[in-house]
Scaffold this motif. Structure first.
Motif, PDB file in Angstrom:
ATOM      1  N   GLY A   1       0.809  -1.211   0.000  1.00 20.52           N
ATOM      2  CA  GLY A   1       0.000   0.000   0.000  1.00 20.52           C
ATOM      3  C   GLY A   1       0.843   1.262   0.000  1.00 20.52           C
ATOM      4  O   GLY A   1       0.518   2.243  -0.676  1.00 20.52           O
ATOM      5  N   SER A   2       1.947   1.229   0.731  1.00 15.89           N
ATOM      6  CA  SER A   2       2.816   2.403   0.784  1.00 15.89           C
ATOM      7  C   SER A   2       3.509   2.639  -0.556  1.00 15.89           C
ATOM      8  O   SER A   2       3.658   3.792  -0.989  1.00 15.89           O
ATOM      9  N   ILE A   3       3.930   1.578  -1.211  1.00 15.03           N
ATOM     10  CA  ILE A   3       4.540   1.727  -2.548  1.00 15.03           C
ATOM     11  C   ILE A   3       3.516   2.294  -3.524  1.00 15.03           C
ATOM     12  O   ILE A   3       3.823   3.200  -4.304  1.00 15.03           O
ATOM     13  N   ALA A   4       2.298   1.763  -3.471  1.00 15.78           N
ATOM     14  CA  ALA A   4       1.255   2.262  -4.369  1.00 15.78           C
ATOM     15  C   ALA A   4       0.958   3.741  -4.096  1.00 15.78           C
ATOM     16  O   ALA A   4       0.789   4.533  -5.035  1.00 15.78           O
ATOM     17  N   TYR A   5       0.912   4.120  -2.824  1.00 13.69           N
ATOM     18  CA  TYR A   5       0.653   5.520  -2.476  1.00 13.69           C
ATOM     19  C   TYR A   5       1.811   6.414  -2.928  1.00 13.69           C
ATOM     20  O   TYR A   5       1.592   7.479  -3.506  1.00 13.69           O
ATOM     21  N   ASN A   6       3.039   5.993  -2.656  1.00 12.14           N
ATOM     22  CA  ASN A   6       4.196   6.810  -3.021  1.00 12.14           C
ATOM     23  C   ASN A   6       4.380   6.913  -4.532  1.00 12.14           C
ATOM     24  O   ASN A   6       4.900   7.900  -5.029  1.00 12.14           O
ATOM     25  N   TRP A   7       3.974   5.894  -5.268  1.00 14.76           N
ATOM     26  CA  TRP A   7       4.111   5.944  -6.722  1.00 14.76           C
ATOM     27  C   TRP A   7       3.123   6.929  -7.340  1.00 14.76           C
ATOM     28  O   TRP A   7       3.333   7.401  -8.459  1.00 14.76           O
ATOM     29  N   SER A   8       2.074   7.259  -6.608  1.00 16.40           N
ATOM     30  CA  SER A   8       1.101   8.222  -7.145  1.00 16.40           C
ATOM     31  C   SER A   8       1.578   9.661  -6.978  1.00 16.40           C
ATOM     32  O   SER A   8       0.990  10.577  -7.544  1.00 16.40           O
ATOM     33  N   LYS A   9       2.623   9.871  -6.194  1.00 15.62           N
ATOM     34  CA  LYS A   9       3.165  11.216  -5.987  1.00 15.62           C
ATOM     35  C   LYS A   9       4.245  11.489  -7.030  1.00 15.62           C
ATOM     36  O   LYS A   9       5.264  10.801  -7.054  1.00 15.62           O
ATOM     37  N   PRO A  10       4.035  12.477  -7.881  1.00 16.96           N
ATOM     38  CA  PRO A  10       5.075  12.799  -8.864  1.00 16.96           C
ATOM     39  C   PRO A  10       6.213  13.592  -8.225  1.00 16.96           C
ATOM     40  O   PRO A  10       6.044  14.236  -7.184  1.00 16.96           O
ATOM     41  N   GLY A  11       7.365  13.529  -8.846  1.00 13.23           N
ATOM     42  CA  GLY A  11       8.484  14.346  -8.407  1.00 13.23           C
ATOM     43  C   GLY A  11       9.365  13.710  -7.350  1.00 13.23           C
ATOM     44  O   GLY A  11      10.247  14.375  -6.811  1.00 13.23           O
TER      45      GLY A  11
END
Length: 96
Positions: A33-43
């Protein structure tokens, strides 16, 4: 008549019997879940995303281990469970 267990009682019993498996599954779901959340943040760099995911999963795992310890302490204090695991027979635990 025997009382039927509620669904929550069955889930709690399974969790008490399989503490480490539960913590491992929680860690896996936390890091996913954390990888999926962090991958949605650009930059963000990929290495930073992975480090953040690991830290989030580690914090979640520590909280789960602390919760398992509290449940184990409570069960032993109230006598809700046996002192020894099922695969150990108390007869064989005497010191020579």
């Amino acid at each position: 008549m025997a009382e039927s267990k509620t669904k929550m009682a069955e889930i709690r019993e399974w969790i008490v019997e399989h503490k480490l498996r539960t913590v491992g599954c929680l860690w896996l779901s936390g890091i996913s879940g954390s990888i999926a959340y962090n991958w949605s943040k650009p930059g963000m760099k990929t290495s930073v995303r992975i480090i953040h995911a690991r830290l989030h999963a580690q914090a979640l795992t520590l909280a789960a281990l602390a919760g398992a310890a509290v449940v184990e302490y409570y069960d032993h204090k109230t006598g809700a469970t046996d002192r020894y695991p099922k695969f150990l027979k108390p007869d064989n635990l005497t010191k020579d």
